[in-house]
Write an enzyme that holds these catalytic residues in place. Sequence first.
Site, short mmCIF file in Angstrom:
data_model
loop_
_atom_site.label_atom_id
_atom_site.label_comp_id
_atom_site.label_asym_id
_atom_site.label_seq_id
_atom_site.Cartn_x
_atom_site.Cartn_y
_atom_site.Cartn_z
N SER A 23 0.83 -1.22 0.00
CA SER A 23 0.00 0.00 0.00
C SER A 23 0.86 1.26 0.00
O SER A 23 0.33 2.36 0.04
CB SER A 23 -0.92 0.00 1.23
OG SER A 23 -0.15 -0.15 2.41
N HIS A 156 -40.48 22.09 -9.67
CA HIS A 156 -40.57 21.21 -10.86
C HIS A 156 -39.91 21.86 -12.07
O HIS A 156 -40.27 21.56 -13.21
CB HIS A 156 -42.04 20.89 -11.21
CG HIS A 156 -42.85 20.45 -10.04
ND1 HIS A 156 -43.06 19.13 -9.72
CD2 HIS A 156 -43.49 21.17 -9.08
CE1 HIS A 156 -43.80 19.04 -8.63
NE2 HIS A 156 -44.07 20.26 -8.21
N SER A 277 -14.78 24.51 -27.76
CA SER A 277 -14.93 23.24 -28.44
C SER A 277 -13.86 23.13 -29.52
O SER A 277 -13.46 24.14 -30.10
CB SER A 277 -16.32 23.15 -29.07
OG SER A 277 -16.31 22.28 -30.19
N LYS A 283 -18.57 27.88 -29.46
CA LYS A 283 -18.92 27.34 -28.15
C LYS A 283 -18.15 27.91 -26.98
O LYS A 283 -16.96 28.20 -27.08
CB LYS A 283 -18.71 25.82 -28.16
CG LYS A 283 -19.62 25.07 -29.11
CD LYS A 283 -20.97 24.80 -28.50
CE LYS A 283 -20.83 23.69 -27.50
NZ LYS A 283 -22.09 23.32 -26.91
N ASN A 285 -18.19 26.50 -23.10
CA ASN A 285 -18.81 25.46 -22.29
C ASN A 285 -18.54 25.62 -20.80
O ASN A 285 -17.45 26.02 -20.40
CB ASN A 285 -18.31 24.08 -22.75
CG ASN A 285 -18.76 23.76 -24.17
OD1 ASN A 285 -19.84 24.17 -24.58
ND2 ASN A 285 -17.91 23.07 -24.91
N GLU A 290 -19.73 21.58 -14.58
CA GLU A 290 -20.03 20.21 -15.02
C GLU A 290 -19.14 19.21 -14.32
O GLU A 290 -19.59 18.14 -13.89
CB GLU A 290 -19.84 20.09 -16.54
CG GLU A 290 -20.97 20.71 -17.33
CD GLU A 290 -20.70 20.70 -18.83
OE1 GLU A 290 -21.65 20.54 -19.59
OE2 GLU A 290 -19.53 20.85 -19.25
N TYR A 317 -9.13 -6.47 13.19
CA TYR A 317 -8.53 -5.98 11.95
C TYR A 317 -8.57 -7.05 10.86
O TYR A 317 -8.35 -8.23 11.10
CB TYR A 317 -7.07 -5.55 12.19
CG TYR A 317 -6.41 -5.05 10.91
CD1 TYR A 317 -6.56 -3.72 10.52
CD2 TYR A 317 -5.70 -5.92 10.08
CE1 TYR A 317 -6.01 -3.28 9.33
CE2 TYR A 317 -5.15 -5.48 8.89
CZ TYR A 317 -5.30 -4.15 8.52
OH TYR A 317 -4.76 -3.71 7.34
N LYS A 325 -8.02 3.69 2.32
CA LYS A 325 -7.23 4.90 2.10
C LYS A 325 -7.49 5.59 0.76
O LYS A 325 -7.63 6.81 0.72
CB LYS A 325 -5.75 4.59 2.24
CG LYS A 325 -5.39 4.45 3.69
CD LYS A 325 -4.04 3.85 3.89
CE LYS A 325 -4.06 3.06 5.17
NZ LYS A 325 -4.99 1.90 5.15
N1 ARG Z 1 -1.16 -1.25 5.38
C1 ARG Z 1 -2.05 -1.72 6.38
C2 ARG Z 1 -3.39 -0.98 6.29
O1 ARG Z 1 -3.41 0.01 5.66
C3 ARG Z 1 -1.46 -1.47 7.74
C4 ARG Z 1 -1.92 -2.45 8.77
C5 ARG Z 1 -1.46 -3.81 8.41
N2 ARG Z 1 -1.68 -4.73 9.46
C6 ARG Z 1 -1.53 -6.03 9.24
N3 ARG Z 1 -1.68 -6.77 10.25
N4 ARG Z 1 -1.25 -6.53 8.09
O2 ARG Z 1 -4.38 -1.38 6.83
#
Ligand code: ARG
Length: 456
Positions: A23, A156, A277, A283, A285, A290, A317, A325
């Site tokens: 991540s 309306h 355009s 045009k 726009n 939008e 968890y 995220k």
């Molecule tokens: N990258 C993980 C998240 O965003 C962090 C927590 C990971 N915890 C785990 N036990 N793998 O949730």
Amino acid sequence: MKKPWDGRFTENTEKTVEAFTSSVSFDRRLWKYDIQGSAAHVRMLKKQKIIPARDAELILRGLGEIAREIGEGKFKFREDLEDVHMNIEYALINRIGPAGGKLHTARSRNDQVALDIRLFLREEISGMIKLTRDLQRVFLALADRYKGVVMPGYTHLQRAQPVMLSHHLLAYFEMLERDRGRFGDCAARVNVLPLGSCALAGTSLPIDRKYVARLLGFAAVSENSIDAVSDRDFIIEFLSAASVLMLHLSRLSEELVLWSTEEFGFISLPDAYSTGSSIMPQKKNPDVPELVRGKAGRVCGNLMAMLVVLKGLPLAYNRDLQEDKEPLFDTVDTVKDSLSVLTKMMPKIKFNKTVMLKAAEGGFSTATDLAEYLAKKGLPFREAHNVTGRIVKYCIHKKKLLEDLTMDELKKYSGIFEKDVFDHLSITASVNRKTSLGGTAGKRVLQRIKDIKSTI
Ligand code: ARG
């Protein structure tokens, strides 16, 4: 590559799994909060004598240096280290040696990530409350600038009753006021410290969570460790407050798009905020409103994504939670951009008073006033409504406006009509008679402008 957790493993992680589970490409955005949280944690470990003071000092110094490096763009985040938490911890151990390994005492990434998001969101929400305020100020200034301008009010999307343009503009002020309130309510629930919940059960080490909460400015400490690492309601609350705000901006945008058409002609958008355009040279726009309207869909989608991620997750968890995220970050960016661009564009819009007034004069928009006139003279409102409806039908047939009718014509529908009826048929008189609390009468609107000015 060696993993911080690979003690029990006999195989290296498959490359695609590494990429799939990582991540860091997006959660690196949390680095500042991760370091802030780690620093508070380590100060607590030191105070509680869970780790020696000199190790704590080393860790704090190391974290400071890493923060500087990241801030200067010199830090290399590695995908194989999964996330922002392990990247920073790994860099710390590399930098200061085994003492760095003591940072993660009495902590898990589960409570760490919950903490980081809360710190991030707390700051972003307060920024958003300010941006919302800025846009409210724009509506207030416009309402002030266009005092006395009359436009058709719609239901309306059919002309209904004349209203003050300022009243219409201040409707958005009120929506945004509730949006700020929703952000504020959500911020109170964000402002709770999850750290110290560890993986899910708490810890046998003598930590002082209240001390950490004080250091980080949290108003409270979470009461249940299982809940604290599982909970993402605060994100859902934020996303739903953001969705409602975006709906408001989207409704505004829809009106801007509609009002700027040749057919309506109520407003003209600034050239600097419009686009052309590639094929049709004539045009201009309304792409900004939008796009705001379109982005509202995206934010609502983010809310939906989080609701579905959470639904059906067992405690505590689960890695699914990592999916929180991207929708969160995307929402924060989208809302901030949308608020900022509208705040800059709105004051530059030209409102065409004459076109608005002319539109208000058509569509028999004072018919309700006529009915209310009869009601005030004692006719039950239902009958007054019917009499007026028949008068409107007559006008449509004769191609006349209500104010063009003669006393003789009116008398055919009701004996109640007297000369004073003609004061009730003009547009301005109609607007200014709506003096009920919250109504559109000029003096009500001026009072509201005054009241708002005294509070912001
Ligand atoms: N990258 C993980 C998240 O965003 C962090 C927590 C990971 N915890 C785990 N036990 N793998 O949730």
